[in-house]
Design a protein around this motif. Sequence first.
Motif, mmCIF file in Angstrom:
data_model
loop_
_atom_site.group_PDB
_atom_site.id
_atom_site.type_symbol
_atom_site.label_atom_id
_atom_site.label_comp_id
_atom_site.label_asym_id
_atom_site.label_seq_id
_atom_site.Cartn_x
_atom_site.Cartn_y
_atom_site.Cartn_z
ATOM 1 N N VAL A 181 0.770 22.524 -8.368
ATOM 2 C CA VAL A 181 1.685 23.610 -8.769
ATOM 3 C C VAL A 181 1.068 24.936 -8.359
ATOM 4 C CG1 VAL A 181 2.837 24.756 -10.688
ATOM 5 C CG2 VAL A 181 2.629 22.257 -10.656
ATOM 6 N N ARG A 182 1.791 25.658 -7.522
ATOM 7 C CA ARG A 182 1.281 26.939 -7.021
ATOM 8 C C ARG A 182 1.701 28.102 -7.916
ATOM 9 N NH1 ARG A 182 2.796 29.631 -1.147
ATOM 10 N NH2 ARG A 182 1.333 31.414 -1.281
ATOM 11 N N ASN A 183 2.995 28.190 -8.259
ATOM 12 C CA ASN A 183 3.520 29.276 -9.092
ATOM 13 C C ASN A 183 4.584 28.724 -10.018
ATOM 14 O OD1 ASN A 183 2.156 31.730 -8.138
ATOM 15 N ND2 ASN A 183 3.209 31.317 -6.200
ATOM 16 N N PHE A 213 -1.727 22.555 -0.246
ATOM 17 C CA PHE A 213 -2.494 21.591 -1.036
ATOM 18 C C PHE A 213 -1.991 20.170 -0.784
ATOM 19 C CE2 PHE A 213 -3.054 19.043 -4.861
ATOM 20 C CZ PHE A 213 -4.407 19.190 -5.101
ATOM 21 N N ILE A 214 -0.691 20.009 -0.667
ATOM 22 C CA ILE A 214 -0.121 18.687 -0.390
ATOM 23 C C ILE A 214 -0.577 18.197 0.979
ATOM 24 C CG2 ILE A 214 2.028 17.443 0.010
ATOM 25 C CD1 ILE A 214 3.336 19.228 -2.080
ATOM 26 N N GLN A 215 -0.554 19.093 1.961
ATOM 27 C CA GLN A 215 -0.900 18.682 3.333
ATOM 28 C C GLN A 215 -2.389 18.434 3.516
ATOM 29 O OE1 GLN A 215 0.736 22.087 5.343
ATOM 30 N NE2 GLN A 215 2.709 21.095 5.729
ATOM 31 N N ARG A 241 11.898 17.297 11.195
ATOM 32 C CA ARG A 241 11.061 18.271 10.495
ATOM 33 C C ARG A 241 9.975 17.518 9.733
ATOM 34 N NH1 ARG A 241 10.673 21.206 5.642
ATOM 35 N NH2 ARG A 241 12.358 20.017 4.677
ATOM 36 N N PHE A 242 8.740 17.678 10.209
ATOM 37 C CA PHE A 242 7.613 16.957 9.633
ATOM 38 C C PHE A 242 6.877 17.870 8.656
ATOM 39 C CE2 PHE A 242 8.500 14.350 13.253
ATOM 40 C CZ PHE A 242 8.149 13.067 12.858
ATOM 41 N N VAL A 243 6.606 17.327 7.491
ATOM 42 C CA VAL A 243 5.853 18.036 6.463
ATOM 43 C C VAL A 243 4.355 17.782 6.634
ATOM 44 C CG1 VAL A 243 5.515 18.295 3.979
ATOM 45 C CG2 VAL A 243 7.800 17.853 4.884
ATOM 46 N N TYR A 244 4.023 16.569 7.090
ATOM 47 C CA TYR A 244 2.604 16.192 7.224
ATOM 48 C C TYR A 244 2.459 15.230 8.381
ATOM 49 C CZ TYR A 244 -1.781 13.749 6.293
ATOM 50 O OH TYR A 244 -3.020 13.190 6.410
ATOM 51 N N LEU A 245 1.348 15.358 9.123
ATOM 52 C CA LEU A 245 1.007 14.458 10.214
ATOM 53 C C LEU A 245 -0.475 14.103 10.098
ATOM 54 C CD1 LEU A 245 2.739 16.071 13.331
ATOM 55 C CD2 LEU A 245 3.336 13.887 12.278
ATOM 56 N N SER A 246 -0.804 12.832 10.352
ATOM 57 C CA SER A 246 -2.212 12.436 10.383
ATOM 58 C C SER A 246 -2.933 13.192 11.488
ATOM 59 C CB SER A 246 -2.337 10.929 10.627
ATOM 60 O OG SER A 246 -1.902 10.203 9.502
ATOM 61 N N ALA A 267 0.834 -1.208 0.000
ATOM 62 C CA ALA A 267 0.000 0.000 0.000
ATOM 63 C C ALA A 267 0.864 1.252 0.000
ATOM 64 C CB ALA A 267 -0.925 -0.006 1.217
ATOM 65 N N ALA A 268 1.955 1.250 0.795
ATOM 66 C CA ALA A 268 2.848 2.413 0.817
ATOM 67 C C ALA A 268 3.538 2.603 -0.523
ATOM 68 C CB ALA A 268 3.880 2.242 1.928
ATOM 69 N N ASP A 269 3.928 1.510 -1.168
ATOM 70 C CA ASP A 269 4.555 1.631 -2.498
ATOM 71 C C ASP A 269 3.592 2.242 -3.497
ATOM 72 O OD1 ASP A 269 6.902 0.583 -1.577
ATOM 73 O OD2 ASP A 269 6.509 -1.460 -2.264
ATOM 74 N N ARG A 270 2.326 1.861 -3.415
ATOM 75 C CA ARG A 270 1.352 2.457 -4.343
ATOM 76 C C ARG A 270 1.165 3.941 -4.057
ATOM 77 N NH1 ARG A 270 -1.328 -2.497 -3.211
ATOM 78 N NH2 ARG A 270 -2.673 -1.449 -1.684
ATOM 79 N N LEU A 271 1.136 4.305 -2.794
ATOM 80 C CA LEU A 271 0.997 5.726 -2.447
ATOM 81 C C LEU A 271 2.196 6.517 -2.946
ATOM 82 C CD1 LEU A 271 -0.269 7.143 0.918
ATOM 83 C CD2 LEU A 271 1.743 8.121 -0.151
ATOM 84 N N VAL A 272 3.391 6.005 -2.677
ATOM 85 C CA VAL A 272 4.611 6.695 -3.115
ATOM 86 C C VAL A 272 4.656 6.804 -4.624
ATOM 87 C CG1 VAL A 272 7.116 6.473 -3.232
ATOM 88 C CG2 VAL A 272 5.939 6.111 -1.064
ATOM 89 N N GLN A 273 4.302 5.727 -5.310
ATOM 90 C CA GLN A 273 4.348 5.748 -6.771
ATOM 91 C C GLN A 273 3.381 6.777 -7.334
ATOM 92 O OE1 GLN A 273 3.349 1.992 -8.545
ATOM 93 N NE2 GLN A 273 4.132 2.556 -10.554
ATOM 94 N N GLU A 274 2.182 6.857 -6.774
ATOM 95 C CA GLU A 274 1.218 7.828 -7.293
ATOM 96 C C GLU A 274 1.656 9.258 -6.974
ATOM 97 O OE1 GLU A 274 -3.620 8.648 -7.312
ATOM 98 O OE2 GLU A 274 -2.776 6.874 -6.317
ATOM 99 N N PHE A 275 2.192 9.481 -5.769
ATOM 100 C CA PHE A 275 2.658 10.833 -5.430
ATOM 101 C C PHE A 275 3.819 11.246 -6.325
ATOM 102 C CE2 PHE A 275 5.273 13.833 -3.116
ATOM 103 C CZ PHE A 275 4.350 14.734 -2.605
ATOM 104 N N ASP A 276 4.826 10.393 -6.429
ATOM 105 C CA ASP A 276 6.002 10.730 -7.252
ATOM 106 C C ASP A 276 5.638 10.859 -8.724
ATOM 107 O OD1 ASP A 276 7.467 10.701 -4.961
ATOM 108 O OD2 ASP A 276 8.447 8.772 -5.333
ATOM 109 N N ARG A 277 4.656 10.083 -9.159
ATOM 110 C CA ARG A 277 4.256 10.178 -10.558
ATOM 111 C C ARG A 277 3.601 11.520 -10.851
ATOM 112 N NH1 ARG A 277 2.171 5.000 -13.769
ATOM 113 N NH2 ARG A 277 4.326 4.515 -13.215
#
Length: 613
Positions: A101-103, A212-214, A246-251, A51-61
């Motif tokens: 993409v913001r800017n 948007f990512i968070q 340094r955390f970018v995102y937390l549940s 499941a984590a590999d699928r999440l990473v693959q979709e995010f990186d893609r």
Amino acid sequence: MRHHAPRTLLWAGVIFVLLGLLGVLAFLQWRWISDVTSAERERLHAHLEAAADRLVQEFDRELMRACLVFLIPPFEWTEDEPAIEERYRVWMQTAPFPGLVRNVYLAAGRGSGKPALWRFHPPMNRLDAAEWPPAFLPLLNRLQTRFESASAISGSPSRPVQWTIDEEVPALVLLVFHGSPRQAGSPVRPGLAAGHKGRAPGALILELDLAFIQKTLLPQLARKHLSGRAGFDYDVAVASARDPTRFVYLSPGASPSSYGTPDLSVALMALRVEDANALSQTPAIERTDPLVRRSRGGKGPRGDWPPHRGRGLASQSIQPGVEGRWRLLAVHRSGSLESAVAGLRSRHLAISFTILLLLAASMGLIVILTQRAQRLARLQAELLAGISHDLLTPLAVIRSAADNLADGVADTGEQSRRYGEMIRRQSGRLAEMVQDALGVAVAHSRTRDRFRPVDVGEVVRRAVETCRPAIMESGVQLVEEIEPALPPVHGDATALSHALRNLLMNGLQYGSDGGWLSIRAHRAGGRHGPGVEIVVEDRGRGIDPADLPRIFEPFYRGRSAASSRLHGTGLGLSLVKRIAEDHGGEVGVRAARPKGTVFTMRLPAANAVPQKG
């Protein structure tokens, strides 16, 4: 005792074998649950990794999709506004997450000076000069260093364009180390043409929308790939690969301390060549990759650039082997995956051993009920033998007396009277046995609906009068004490009189050698409030202490009764207890001093018994 010893040993052996089988079954169950738990641990971990590999693959893609859509080759940098406008329109129309993409910025090196920066404005489709944002200052320093080093190199580089990731902004940065020669009359943005021999290093900066990512992208991907039937099974976090604190995102609801030892940690935010090759086949990327257009006969650049015509510019712009800038961390909601598996194992063990305990209890209950059934069968057999003997004895006496009367043996009035008295006495014994048997049957069907207020004194006097012939015949002295004005009890007068008669007859039968018998009724308090206490006491041989706990059991006869060959059914005292309990009371027995037996019946007063309405 000798007769029952083999049977006792047999039952002990059966119980021992059953307990051994339960122990073996418990051990096998424990081993099986351990194996199942290990398999479940491996399954959960493999499922989490997949499941984590699928999440990473979709995010990186999605990051790679942005890189390929906004890929601008060096020969298009003299037409930067149309190139960015076309790519921005394709991105907004085809990207699953256009808000990523913001800017969009363009940066151009100016020798040793500070690089110039332009920002793309989508509504007006133009680039305007801009100041470097404070968040871009680390990126500015790195770009300035790269531009200065690139300007000092002559010749064509092996990799003219290259995508990199800046995790701090965060941003995707396309480095163009050397631009194409400027054509006469071509519009050149100020500072873009500056550089070594007319070639200017530059950069395209895609600022990613961290909010948007968070708030959208990561929660949606986590919900898609890491949620179970009952919701999220794992808490997810994204931290910097260089600085894990340094955390970018937390549940939601999670704290950074929860991820000290995560169940899974995988690289995130990486650009992979295989993603570039896969996405290059999509129509949106083919529209924006100039080398793909050139290989299909479309309009291409001048000259023989680039040297590798068999590959698209998309795959050439990705540097292989670059690790992810972020790390995806996952921790099970129970604290850890190991804790979840341990909890599952504990639940399975608890259920299994509960079932085994129930099985053991059922087996024990079967053994107890079997022994009780055998004991009841034995008691019933003894009862039948005793009743048969007790019935045959008076019947034989009655028959003998009747035969003598019929044959004229009794030729005088005195003999006839004696035979008549004998018949009356023996028929009375038969009536008592029948009454006890009927009393047991009636006790099971008696209801409180027929109860009425009963005068206890009258009940005692009735019982005494019923037993008076037997008392006078035995020569026992009877002491009768009834406290005046006793409170009435709520009950059945006939049943209570029968219970007291049984107590008196029991005292006559087992305590007549003492020559004294008493019955007393007086007020008393109890657990249920005021009531009446009736005491029947004798000074006979008493009851064996070993028989006291079982004296009120049906069909039970004490050892002294068996050894003295006293007649009885074993139902009289059990009937007394049943009648007392039906009236909300109780009956007890104790040894008297120096000898004898004391039976005490306690009955609640009528106003202390709840009435059924």
